[in-house]
Design a protein around this motif. Structure first.
Motif, PDB file in Angstrom:
ATOM      1  N   THR A 159      -3.267  91.384 -20.233  1.00 29.02           N
ATOM      2  CA  THR A 159      -2.773  91.978 -21.476  1.00 29.02           C
ATOM      3  C   THR A 159      -1.247  91.919 -21.551  1.00 29.02           C
ATOM      4  N   GLY A 160      -0.578  92.023 -20.399  1.00 34.35           N
ATOM      5  CA  GLY A 160       0.877  91.932 -20.393  1.00 34.35           C
ATOM      6  C   GLY A 160       1.355  90.547 -20.781  1.00 34.35           C
ATOM      7  N   THR A 161       0.708  89.528 -20.230  1.00 30.75           N
ATOM      8  CA  THR A 161       1.087  88.152 -20.561  1.00 30.75           C
ATOM      9  C   THR A 161       0.798  87.835 -22.022  1.00 30.75           C
ATOM     10  N   ALA A 162      -0.291  88.413 -22.552  1.00 32.00           N
ATOM     11  CA  ALA A 162      -0.661  88.150 -23.945  1.00 32.00           C
ATOM     12  C   ALA A 162       0.406  88.609 -24.929  1.00 32.00           C
ATOM     13  N   VAL A 163       1.208  89.601 -24.521  1.00 37.65           N
ATOM     14  CA  VAL A 163       2.248  90.125 -25.412  1.00 37.65           C
ATOM     15  C   VAL A 163       3.312  89.072 -25.700  1.00 37.65           C
ATOM     16  N   TRP A 164       3.658  88.276 -24.688  1.00 41.49           N
ATOM     17  CA  TRP A 164       4.756  87.322 -24.887  1.00 41.49           C
ATOM     18  C   TRP A 164       4.361  85.848 -24.782  1.00 41.49           C
ATOM     19  N   HIS A 192       3.008  82.244 -25.515  1.00 45.25           N
ATOM     20  CA  HIS A 192       2.750  81.434 -26.704  1.00 45.25           C
ATOM     21  C   HIS A 192       2.284  80.030 -26.331  1.00 45.25           C
ATOM     22  N   ALA A 193       2.651  79.576 -25.152  1.00 48.38           N
ATOM     23  CA  ALA A 193       2.222  78.244 -24.709  1.00 48.38           C
ATOM     24  C   ALA A 193       0.751  78.277 -24.330  1.00 48.38           C
ATOM     25  N   VAL A 194       0.023  77.233 -24.695  1.00 48.69           N
ATOM     26  CA  VAL A 194      -1.419  77.170 -24.420  1.00 48.69           C
ATOM     27  C   VAL A 194      -1.701  77.262 -22.921  1.00 48.69           C
ATOM     28  N   THR A 195      -0.913  76.545 -22.125  1.00 49.49           N
ATOM     29  CA  THR A 195      -1.119  76.560 -20.677  1.00 49.49           C
ATOM     30  C   THR A 195      -0.987  77.969 -20.120  1.00 49.49           C
ATOM     31  N   THR A 196       0.005  78.700 -20.588  1.00 49.17           N
ATOM     32  CA  THR A 196       0.211  80.077 -20.132  1.00 49.17           C
ATOM     33  C   THR A 196      -0.936  80.965 -20.559  1.00 49.17           C
ATOM     34  N   GLU A 197      -1.398  80.806 -21.789  1.00 57.03           N
ATOM     35  CA  GLU A 197      -2.502  81.617 -22.291  1.00 57.03           C
ATOM     36  C   GLU A 197      -3.782  81.365 -21.491  1.00 57.03           C
ATOM     37  N   ARG A 198      -4.020  80.110 -21.162  1.00 56.75           N
ATOM     38  CA  ARG A 198      -5.233  79.773 -20.409  1.00 56.75           C
ATOM     39  C   ARG A 198      -5.157  80.305 -18.975  1.00 56.75           C
ATOM     40  N   ARG A 199      -3.998  80.150 -18.360  1.00 61.69           N
ATOM     41  CA  ARG A 199      -3.859  80.466 -16.937  1.00 61.69           C
ATOM     42  C   ARG A 199      -3.595  81.936 -16.665  1.00 61.69           C
ATOM     43  N   TYR A 200      -2.778  82.579 -17.497  1.00 58.93           N
ATOM     44  CA  TYR A 200      -2.353  83.945 -17.202  1.00 58.93           C
ATOM     45  C   TYR A 200      -2.887  85.008 -18.160  1.00 58.93           C
ATOM     46  N   ALA A 258     -16.158  84.785 -24.798  1.00 59.22           N
ATOM     47  CA  ALA A 258     -15.805  84.398 -26.168  1.00 59.22           C
ATOM     48  C   ALA A 258     -14.307  84.157 -26.324  1.00 59.22           C
ATOM     49  N   ALA A 259     -13.505  84.747 -25.436  1.00 59.90           N
ATOM     50  CA  ALA A 259     -12.044  84.618 -25.542  1.00 59.90           C
ATOM     51  C   ALA A 259     -11.507  83.367 -24.858  1.00 59.90           C
ATOM     52  N   PHE A 260     -12.378  82.521 -24.343  1.00 56.00           N
ATOM     53  CA  PHE A 260     -11.931  81.297 -23.674  1.00 56.00           C
ATOM     54  C   PHE A 260     -10.999  80.502 -24.593  1.00 56.00           C
ATOM     55  N   VAL A 261      -9.877  80.085 -24.026  1.00 56.72           N
ATOM     56  CA  VAL A 261      -8.881  79.339 -24.799  1.00 56.72           C
ATOM     57  C   VAL A 261      -9.039  77.846 -24.535  1.00 56.72           C
TER      58      VAL A 261
END
Length: 204
Positions: free
Chosen positions: A85-90, A92-100, A156-159
């Motif tokens: 949830t902390g990473t989701a706040v900031w 924006h990169a797809v790789t970051t969203e998938r990994r963290y 369902a949240a898989f990016v």
């Protein structure tokens, strides 16, 4: 009396954390308030969860292996939700969203599911396989249902590599329903002055 007060705070922390998650993913709220606000609410809620889970782990008896394992697994899950949830706040990169964001979310949801199963095993050992008159049993069952909902939400949240969420509507609905279940479980186990009880299985 000190133990009673600690259990009371623990249950309220779970309840408040659940309320933050429920509000953040309530139908229509993310669209109205924006994804940033929803993510911030989840991040705030995750810290209430972690604080309560740490208190629960410290109160758990290491000699009661199933109960302690449930609390320990839950605590690990809350830490993973802090990261997600902390990473989701900031992020924006797809790789970051998938990994963290997604990976710790999915792993944390798996930890919650395992914790919920262990918690239900611990409760059933005392209350029996089915005891609708027992608040402990009801709370354990509702909590486990919430863990299942969080697991569905994680799937369902898989990016995807394109940055598109697999099913954003289902992801939010699963989190919303799961959070409501955790809220109910916490309130069911809230100690009464005349009969203190453990919140071991609230939000396991």
């Amino acid at each position: 009396m000190a133990g009673f007060a600690t259990l009371t705070r623990q249950c309220w922390l779970f309840a408040v954390g659940s309320s933050f998650f429920a509000l953040a993913t309530a139908p229509g709220f993310p669209g109205w308030a924006g994804a940033g606000a929803a993510d911030a609410l989840c991040f705030a809620g995750s810290w209430f969860f972690t604080t309560a889970a740490w208190m629960q782990l410290r109160l758990a008896d290491p000699g009661a292996r199933v109960e302690w394992s449930s609390a320990a697994t839950q605590f690990v899950g809350t830490l993973l939700f802090n990261l997600s949830t902390g990473t989701a706040v900031w992020a924006h990169a797809v790789t970051t969203e998938r990994r963290y964001v997604w990976v710790p979310d999915a792993t944390g949801s798996t930890a919650f599911l395992l914790s919920g199963v262990l918690g239900m095993v611990a409760v059933s050992a005392v209350a029996g396989l089915l005891d609708l008159r027992s608040r402990d049993w009801l709370a354990g069952a509702v909590n486990l249902l919430g863990c299942v909902a969080f697991a569905v939400s994680a799937v369902a949240a898989f990016v995807r590599k394109t940055g598109v969420t697999e099913d954003e509507w289902l992801a939010n609905l699963g989190t919303f329903f799961g959070a409501l279940c955790f809220l109910v479980a916490a309130l069911l186990l809230l100690p009464r002055p005349s009969q203190p009880r453990s919140c071991t299985d609230a939000t396991s």
